[in-house]
Write a protein that holds these residues in place. Sequence first.
Motif, PDB file in Angstrom:
ATOM      1  N   ARG A   2      40.195  40.106  28.871  1.00 31.66           N
ATOM      2  CA  ARG A   2      40.621  39.695  30.074  1.00 31.66           C
ATOM      3  C   ARG A   2      39.588  39.752  31.343  1.00 31.66           C
ATOM      4  NH1 ARG A   2      46.362  40.825  31.708  1.00 31.66           N
ATOM      5  NH2 ARG A   2      45.613  43.166  31.447  1.00 31.66           N
ATOM      6  N   ASN A   3      39.446  38.527  32.024  1.00 32.22           N
ATOM      7  CA  ASN A   3      38.669  39.029  33.299  1.00 32.22           C
ATOM      8  C   ASN A   3      39.615  38.867  34.413  1.00 32.22           C
ATOM      9  OD1 ASN A   3      36.911  39.120  35.201  1.00 32.22           O
ATOM     10  ND2 ASN A   3      35.962  37.062  35.074  1.00 32.22           N
ATOM     11  N   PRO A  43      35.810  50.186  34.141  1.00 28.65           N
ATOM     12  CA  PRO A  43      34.795  49.005  33.913  1.00 28.65           C
ATOM     13  C   PRO A  43      33.915  48.634  35.089  1.00 28.65           C
ATOM     14  CG  PRO A  43      37.271  48.461  34.396  1.00 28.65           C
ATOM     15  CD  PRO A  43      37.062  50.101  34.225  1.00 28.65           C
ATOM     16  N   ASP A  44      32.807  47.973  34.713  1.00 30.21           N
ATOM     17  CA  ASP A  44      32.032  47.373  35.911  1.00 30.21           C
ATOM     18  C   ASP A  44      32.800  46.728  36.902  1.00 30.21           C
ATOM     19  OD1 ASP A  44      29.827  47.109  37.547  1.00 30.21           O
ATOM     20  OD2 ASP A  44      28.989  45.382  36.015  1.00 30.21           O
ATOM     21  N   THR A  66      38.457  43.536  31.177  1.00 26.99           N
ATOM     22  CA  THR A  66      39.181  44.787  30.555  1.00 26.99           C
ATOM     23  C   THR A  66      39.715  44.404  29.318  1.00 26.99           C
ATOM     24  OG1 THR A  66      40.844  46.497  30.768  1.00 26.99           O
ATOM     25  CG2 THR A  66      41.250  44.181  31.853  1.00 26.99           C
ATOM     26  N   GLU A  67      40.049  45.251  28.489  1.00 25.16           N
ATOM     27  CA  GLU A  67      40.598  45.122  27.072  1.00 25.16           C
ATOM     28  C   GLU A  67      42.161  45.488  27.443  1.00 25.16           C
ATOM     29  OE1 GLU A  67      39.157  44.008  24.480  1.00 25.16           O
ATOM     30  OE2 GLU A  67      37.039  44.510  24.275  1.00 25.16           O
ATOM     31  N   HIS A  68      42.330  46.096  28.322  1.00 29.51           N
ATOM     32  CA  HIS A  68      43.550  46.813  28.589  1.00 29.51           C
ATOM     33  C   HIS A  68      44.617  45.554  28.642  1.00 29.51           C
ATOM     34  CE1 HIS A  68      46.460  49.328  30.034  1.00 29.51           C
ATOM     35  NE2 HIS A  68      45.960  50.472  29.610  1.00 29.51           N
ATOM     36  N   THR A  69      45.988  45.667  28.157  1.00 28.70           N
ATOM     37  CA  THR A  69      46.832  44.450  28.072  1.00 28.70           C
ATOM     38  C   THR A  69      47.986  44.619  29.127  1.00 28.70           C
ATOM     39  OG1 THR A  69      48.079  45.549  26.600  1.00 28.70           O
ATOM     40  CG2 THR A  69      46.282  44.275  25.539  1.00 28.70           C
ATOM     41  N   VAL A  95      41.357  35.351  35.558  1.00 27.45           N
ATOM     42  CA  VAL A  95      40.546  34.279  35.819  1.00 27.45           C
ATOM     43  C   VAL A  95      39.650  33.917  34.569  1.00 27.45           C
ATOM     44  CG1 VAL A  95      40.474  34.569  38.275  1.00 27.45           C
ATOM     45  CG2 VAL A  95      39.146  35.996  37.009  1.00 27.45           C
ATOM     46  N   PRO A  96      39.010  32.866  34.610  1.00 23.30           N
ATOM     47  CA  PRO A  96      37.977  32.647  33.520  1.00 23.30           C
ATOM     48  C   PRO A  96      36.964  33.646  33.314  1.00 23.30           C
ATOM     49  CG  PRO A  96      38.322  30.525  35.033  1.00 23.30           C
ATOM     50  CD  PRO A  96      39.132  31.718  35.778  1.00 23.30           C
TER      51      PRO A  96
END
Lengths: 252, 252
Positions: A2-3, A43-44, A66-69, A95-96
């Motif tokens: 996700r962003n 993350p960056d 992030t991969e975090h949910t 966001v996209p």
Amino acid sequence: MRNLLLTLCYDGSAYHGWQVQRNAVSVQQVFQQALEKVTGTRPDVKGCSRTDTGVHARRFCCSFHTEHTIPPERLVAALNHFLPRDVSVLACREVPADFHARYSCRGKEYEYQIWNHPVRNPFLRDRALHYYYSLDLDRLNAAAGAFVGRHNFTSFCSADARVKGDLSRTITCSQWRREGDLVVYRVSADGFLYNMVRILVGTQLWVAAGKLAASDMHGILSAEDRNAAGPTAPAAGLYLNRVFYDSEDVNQ
Amino acid sequence: MRNLLLTLCYDGSAYHGWQVQRNAVSVQQVFQQALEKVTGTRPDVKGCSRTDTGVHARRFCCSFHTEHTIPPERLVAALNHFLPRDVSVLACREVPADFHARYSCRGKEYEYQIWNHPVRNPFLRDRALHYYYSLDLDRLNAAAGAFVGRHNFTSFCSADARVKGDLSRTITCSQWRREGDLVVYRVSADGFLYNMVRILVGTQLWVAAGKLAASDMHGILSAEDRNAAGPTAPAAGLYLNRVFYDSEDVNQ
């Protein structure tokens, strides 16, 4: 993956701006530390802008993948738990994938606060410029109006940090208002050059002091020379107020 | 020998209240140090009240006798030069010889600030209580109205600092208002007991939370028992707003 786009509020008094630096504490650093505690990853994080040492933000935006949910509202609460008391997260939205807090930005709104009273205000130390002499809002607004529209703002860009390329920006709002003994300048544009708001304020304060006329603003703009403008106002009065994005990107 | 009345404004975050204490920095201490630098003497300065650690003052009053002949307006400027940035002197006037900042005081007005929003406000840390849940002003004002008039406030006086004598006080204003996300309680009285405003606020927040009814306030007052009232709200939200004197004493 996700962003996420996050909106932060911070008192910049204790920080060397947003951007991570060697040997100085930045807001980005304490934010990334909190993010690592919550997500276990680092993350960056992209900020919507650097900000100078001591500059504040009412709504600063940053984004990261992030991969975090974790659900956005739980991320807000968790980050606020780990962040220091002078930084808080107001909101989080997905966001996209191609959204970038800085490159997707369409504009920003800043405010500059001046405590206009003979005696300093203990509650506004590091939060406003203290200006002793009475400020004439009509004079200030006559100067402020000259900046609205598309202009080359070379004269209002710090000479030691000149970027290559087009130094034209479009100012859509440039206005002074008084709230009791507090005088506030609000300025919105599609983008700002380095120190631009602080030099705009410093120059207009010279108009208020009678060192320049409001009608001099056009000549200062067309000079395209930093030396033509007034001084750079102190960082402490400056607030990043809002950041504008395309609405489809930031649907809440 | 002149008797001078000074009005101070201070951010109390860094201080252990007004009164000089061993092993802790007080506002009185930094004020007396500045006064000594200006006048070369160390007069006995009387404050209008002690204030608790972390309590703020928008207009605190103190008085002292001095042989020094510095004009009042120059004393203000000189003291502000030597005082730390979180304390400032707003005004100075000469008063009758028998005037005493504490004993001549006819009443005081306090305000208590609450930041009523799910997310804390970085600009109000140490300046307001952060209250997460929505506050119902109608409920708060129903409770606040019960305190107006002359009552025995034993239930609203810290039990470990009970003074002998009459614990009746006359409250002339007790009102809540909302300014955006800031909720403010204003209370005026001819005098206040130790921790009285903070216990009034803590008790009314229990009304807001549904732990007490507004109609319980009368019973709490007549109980004359600290255990009947709610908790003591934190110091950080409290501001001494105004101090009232007989007008002939403080003609400017």
